[in-house]
Design a protein around this motif. Structure first.
Motif, mmCIF file in Angstrom:
data_model
loop_
_atom_site.group_PDB
_atom_site.id
_atom_site.type_symbol
_atom_site.label_atom_id
_atom_site.label_comp_id
_atom_site.label_asym_id
_atom_site.label_seq_id
_atom_site.Cartn_x
_atom_site.Cartn_y
_atom_site.Cartn_z
ATOM 1 N N ALA A 2 0.836 -1.202 0.000
ATOM 2 C CA ALA A 2 0.000 0.000 0.000
ATOM 3 C C ALA A 2 0.867 1.247 0.000
ATOM 4 C CB ALA A 2 -0.909 -0.009 1.220
ATOM 5 N N SER A 34 -14.915 -4.017 -2.115
ATOM 6 C CA SER A 34 -13.700 -3.721 -2.883
ATOM 7 C C SER A 34 -12.544 -4.637 -2.499
ATOM 8 C CB SER A 34 -13.278 -2.271 -2.673
ATOM 9 O OG SER A 34 -12.660 -2.109 -1.396
ATOM 10 N N VAL A 36 -10.298 -3.998 -0.119
ATOM 11 C CA VAL A 36 -9.156 -3.319 0.498
ATOM 12 C C VAL A 36 -9.253 -3.420 2.019
ATOM 13 C CG1 VAL A 36 -8.840 -1.694 -1.410
ATOM 14 C CG2 VAL A 36 -10.213 -1.013 0.573
ATOM 15 N N LYS A 37 -8.111 -3.256 2.666
ATOM 16 C CA LYS A 37 -8.083 -3.223 4.121
ATOM 17 C C LYS A 37 -8.735 -1.929 4.594
ATOM 18 C CE LYS A 37 -5.033 -3.683 8.086
ATOM 19 N NZ LYS A 37 -3.661 -3.886 8.556
ATOM 20 N N TYR A 38 -9.548 -2.026 5.640
ATOM 21 C CA TYR A 38 -10.217 -0.831 6.152
ATOM 22 C C TYR A 38 -10.495 -0.981 7.637
ATOM 23 C CZ TYR A 38 -14.546 -3.507 6.286
ATOM 24 O OH TYR A 38 -15.499 -4.454 6.580
ATOM 25 N N ILE A 47 -9.173 3.635 4.828
ATOM 26 C CA ILE A 47 -8.882 2.574 3.871
ATOM 27 C C ILE A 47 -7.395 2.620 3.524
ATOM 28 C CG2 ILE A 47 -11.219 2.359 2.958
ATOM 29 C CD1 ILE A 47 -10.542 4.202 0.681
ATOM 30 N N GLU A 48 -6.860 1.444 3.167
ATOM 31 C CA GLU A 48 -5.431 1.296 2.904
ATOM 32 C C GLU A 48 -5.233 0.627 1.561
ATOM 33 O OE1 GLU A 48 -3.093 -0.475 6.179
ATOM 34 O OE2 GLU A 48 -2.373 -1.908 4.702
ATOM 35 N N GLY A 49 -4.349 1.171 0.732
ATOM 36 C CA GLY A 49 -4.067 0.547 -0.555
ATOM 37 C C GLY A 49 -3.379 1.487 -1.508
ATOM 38 N N ASP A 50 -3.514 1.177 -2.797
ATOM 39 C CA ASP A 50 -2.969 2.012 -3.860
ATOM 40 C C ASP A 50 -3.847 3.252 -4.022
ATOM 41 O OD1 ASP A 50 -1.305 2.355 -6.435
ATOM 42 O OD2 ASP A 50 -3.391 2.457 -7.121
ATOM 43 N N GLU A 53 -6.581 3.268 -6.749
ATOM 44 C CA GLU A 53 -7.678 2.348 -6.427
ATOM 45 C C GLU A 53 -8.570 2.928 -5.331
ATOM 46 O OE1 GLU A 53 -8.493 -2.251 -4.953
ATOM 47 O OE2 GLU A 53 -6.479 -1.419 -4.734
ATOM 48 N N LEU A 54 -7.958 3.540 -4.324
ATOM 49 C CA LEU A 54 -8.739 4.098 -3.216
ATOM 50 C C LEU A 54 -9.626 5.251 -3.690
ATOM 51 C CD1 LEU A 54 -6.132 4.044 -0.304
ATOM 52 C CD2 LEU A 54 -7.789 2.281 -0.959
#
Length: 96
Positions: A2, A34, A36-38, A47-50, A53-54
């Motif tokens: 991320a 989605s 993603v980690k949240y 939220i955590e990610g690219d 994408e977020l």
């Protein structure tokens, strides 16, 4: 890995002053679906990610609010962009 953490508070305008919680639940469902980690917190969800994408997820959350009856949406976000990588655990792990 991320590269971003984004905290989101979504405030949909509801018909006739309806409770916003069912709308917020639907926004969180968009995040859940989605993958993603949240983490959900009382006043915002992180939220955590690219980053790209977020931002796409945030766009989908706003669109969902309109689909389910909101006439407009205010979305407040805070963004931490760190190309070398970042995780929620990096910032809050010591408090758990």
């Amino acid at each position: 890995m991320a590269n971003s953490l984004i905290s989101i508070q979504i405030i949909p305008k509801t018909k006739n002053g309806e409770d916003v919680i069912p709308y917020v639940d639907e926004a969180i469902k968009v995040i859940q679906e989605s993958g993603v980690k949240y983490e959900v917190h009382p006043l915002e969800t992180t939220i955590e990610g690219d980053m790209d994408e977020l931002f796409s997820i945030i766009s989908n959350m706003n669109k969902k609010m309109i689909e389910i009856g909101s006439s407009n949406v205010i979305t407040q976000i805070k963004v931490l962009y760190q190309p070398t990588g970042i995780a929620m655990e990096d910032l809050t792990g010591k408090y758990k």
